[in-house]
Design a protein around this motif. Sequence first.
Motif, PDB file in Angstrom:
ATOM      1  N   LYS A 185      -9.301  -2.823 -15.107  1.00  0.00           N
ATOM      2  CA  LYS A 185      -7.871  -2.675 -15.378  1.00  0.00           C
ATOM      3  C   LYS A 185      -7.030  -3.178 -14.212  1.00  0.00           C
ATOM      4  CE  LYS A 185      -7.195   0.804 -18.942  1.00  0.00           C
ATOM      5  NZ  LYS A 185      -6.283  -0.091 -19.682  1.00  0.00           N
ATOM      6  N   VAL A 186      -7.493  -2.939 -12.983  1.00  0.00           N
ATOM      7  CA  VAL A 186      -6.765  -3.461 -11.818  1.00  0.00           C
ATOM      8  C   VAL A 186      -6.784  -4.986 -11.843  1.00  0.00           C
ATOM      9  CG1 VAL A 186      -6.765  -3.615  -9.297  1.00  0.00           C
ATOM     10  CG2 VAL A 186      -7.159  -1.407 -10.417  1.00  0.00           C
ATOM     11  N   ALA A 187      -7.910  -5.562 -12.175  1.00  0.00           N
ATOM     12  CA  ALA A 187      -8.013  -7.023 -12.237  1.00  0.00           C
ATOM     13  C   ALA A 187      -7.045  -7.604 -13.262  1.00  0.00           C
ATOM     14  CB  ALA A 187      -9.446  -7.426 -12.581  1.00  0.00           C
ATOM     15  N   ASP A 188      -6.830  -6.898 -14.371  1.00  0.00           N
ATOM     16  CA  ASP A 188      -5.887  -7.372 -15.384  1.00  0.00           C
ATOM     17  C   ASP A 188      -4.475  -7.514 -14.825  1.00  0.00           C
ATOM     18  OD1 ASP A 188      -7.874  -7.462 -17.274  1.00  0.00           O
ATOM     19  OD2 ASP A 188      -7.376  -5.523 -18.176  1.00  0.00           O
ATOM     20  N   HIS A 189      -4.148  -6.712 -13.816  1.00  0.00           N
ATOM     21  CA  HIS A 189      -2.788  -6.716 -13.264  1.00  0.00           C
ATOM     22  C   HIS A 189      -2.549  -7.863 -12.288  1.00  0.00           C
ATOM     23  CE1 HIS A 189      -1.180  -3.257 -15.254  1.00  0.00           C
ATOM     24  NE2 HIS A 189      -2.119  -2.447 -14.805  1.00  0.00           N
ATOM     25  N   TYR A 200      -0.195  -5.149  -5.307  1.00  0.00           N
ATOM     26  CA  TYR A 200      -1.104  -4.016  -5.165  1.00  0.00           C
ATOM     27  C   TYR A 200      -2.453  -4.281  -5.825  1.00  0.00           C
ATOM     28  CZ  TYR A 200       2.341  -0.902  -3.068  1.00  0.00           C
ATOM     29  OH  TYR A 200       3.242  -0.321  -2.205  1.00  0.00           O
ATOM     30  N   ALA A 201      -2.451  -5.023  -6.935  1.00  0.00           N
ATOM     31  CA  ALA A 201      -3.710  -5.337  -7.605  1.00  0.00           C
ATOM     32  C   ALA A 201      -4.599  -6.197  -6.704  1.00  0.00           C
ATOM     33  CB  ALA A 201      -3.434  -6.046  -8.927  1.00  0.00           C
ATOM     34  N   ALA A 202      -4.029  -7.254  -6.127  1.00  0.00           N
ATOM     35  CA  ALA A 202      -4.819  -8.133  -5.256  1.00  0.00           C
ATOM     36  C   ALA A 202      -5.234  -7.425  -3.973  1.00  0.00           C
ATOM     37  CB  ALA A 202      -4.011  -9.390  -4.916  1.00  0.00           C
ATOM     38  N   LEU A 231       2.371 -11.889  -1.169  1.00  0.00           N
ATOM     39  CA  LEU A 231       1.266 -12.097  -2.105  1.00  0.00           C
ATOM     40  C   LEU A 231       0.079 -12.746  -1.385  1.00  0.00           C
ATOM     41  CD1 LEU A 231       3.138 -13.243  -5.342  1.00  0.00           C
ATOM     42  CD2 LEU A 231       2.171 -10.991  -4.828  1.00  0.00           C
ATOM     43  N   ARG A 232       0.350 -13.654  -0.471  1.00  0.00           N
ATOM     44  CA  ARG A 232      -0.739 -14.250   0.303  1.00  0.00           C
ATOM     45  C   ARG A 232      -1.459 -13.175   1.119  1.00  0.00           C
ATOM     46  NH1 ARG A 232       1.831 -17.833   3.696  1.00  0.00           N
ATOM     47  NH2 ARG A 232       1.870 -16.281   5.350  1.00  0.00           N
ATOM     48  N   HIS A 233      -0.686 -12.304   1.725  1.00  0.00           N
ATOM     49  CA  HIS A 233      -1.286 -11.200   2.494  1.00  0.00           C
ATOM     50  C   HIS A 233      -2.185 -10.342   1.603  1.00  0.00           C
ATOM     51  CE1 HIS A 233      -1.720  -7.757   5.158  1.00  0.00           C
ATOM     52  NE2 HIS A 233      -1.238  -6.994   4.200  1.00  0.00           N
ATOM     53  N   ALA A 234      -1.739 -10.071   0.376  1.00  0.00           N
ATOM     54  CA  ALA A 234      -2.546  -9.268  -0.547  1.00  0.00           C
ATOM     55  C   ALA A 234      -3.859  -9.978  -0.864  1.00  0.00           C
ATOM     56  CB  ALA A 234      -1.763  -8.994  -1.821  1.00  0.00           C
ATOM     57  N   ALA A 235      -3.801 -11.303  -1.065  1.00  0.00           N
ATOM     58  CA  ALA A 235      -5.023 -12.059  -1.326  1.00  0.00           C
ATOM     59  C   ALA A 235      -5.961 -12.011  -0.131  1.00  0.00           C
ATOM     60  CB  ALA A 235      -4.673 -13.508  -1.666  1.00  0.00           C
ATOM     61  N   VAL A 236      -5.398 -12.107   1.066  1.00  0.00           N
ATOM     62  CA  VAL A 236      -6.198 -12.050   2.293  1.00  0.00           C
ATOM     63  C   VAL A 236      -6.898 -10.694   2.415  1.00  0.00           C
ATOM     64  CG1 VAL A 236      -6.074 -12.000   4.809  1.00  0.00           C
ATOM     65  CG2 VAL A 236      -4.846 -13.761   3.529  1.00  0.00           C
ATOM     66  N   GLU A 237      -6.150  -9.614   2.180  1.00  0.00           N
ATOM     67  CA  GLU A 237      -6.737  -8.281   2.275  1.00  0.00           C
ATOM     68  C   GLU A 237      -7.822  -8.072   1.226  1.00  0.00           C
ATOM     69  OE1 GLU A 237      -6.101  -5.514   4.453  1.00  0.00           O
ATOM     70  OE2 GLU A 237      -5.380  -7.230   5.600  1.00  0.00           O
ATOM     71  N   GLY A 238      -7.575  -8.564   0.016  1.00  0.00           N
ATOM     72  CA  GLY A 238      -8.593  -8.476  -1.017  1.00  0.00           C
ATOM     73  C   GLY A 238      -9.853  -9.226  -0.633  1.00  0.00           C
TER      74      GLY A 238
END
Length: 264
Positions: A185-189, A200-202, A231-238
């Motif tokens: 479900k998180v991936a769907d977001h 938050y999802a990434a 959003l880039r930061h979220a991708a990096v953290e993921g």
Amino acid sequence: SSGIHAFTVSPNGASFFIDKYSRFVWDCLPTDVEFGVDGGLYFTDWVFGWDKTGQGRIYRVHNSQISNGDQVATVQALLAKGMKGKTPAELLTLFGNPDSRVRLDAQYELASRGPAKARLVRDFAVASVNRLVRLHCVWTLGQMAWQDRSVLDLVIPFLDDGDPIVTRQALRILGEFGWKNSYSKVADHLTSEDPQIRFYAALNLGRLGGPEAEPLLKRFAKSFGRTDPYLRHAAVEGLQAIGTEAIVDDWISNDSPAVREAGV
């Protein structure tokens, strides 16, 4: 040239910007600002410059119509009496109180009574149309999860809440615990219309999944280009939660500048 600033914020992509701004109280050197239970705003003032003067002031700013009103009196009485003697139903009702201190006192008291009350909290949230009530219910479930992590399964349905602010908080809690039951479900977001939900999802996807999350995060990083550093930061953290040398090497040699930048 100093004082107390007042401002509101509005969404700006995955972040925010300062919206309305004003000088609330000026020509003073405040070191702290707090709201009292009497409806007044208190601030300390160190008087002058950087040198120690041996002086100090405490000011109170208030609107007499508000500070003498029924709402302030009600809040004073609630905070003075405390929450210990209240039933779970009474505590849940206070989650909609306009005063944040009352809401938080009720939340912490209910959370302290343990996971046995978790379904009651969930059901109350589902039945409520009040954003504050649902937020405090989600936060209460997050606190209860420290005692019994299975409570997190009750948080998962809030990923589909109609209010994006509630959804964001559910994403945050599930990610902090790394609750893998919520992975799909998180991936769907990742493709949500709300950029803060995508954030938050990434941010949390890597904590919830393993290498299978990497292609999703790569597609996510590529999708918004280089337009939003949050959003880039979220991708990096993921990525950081699952990244191996081989995965990072793959990102920094990708055709997409956005993916390469996140990899670097």
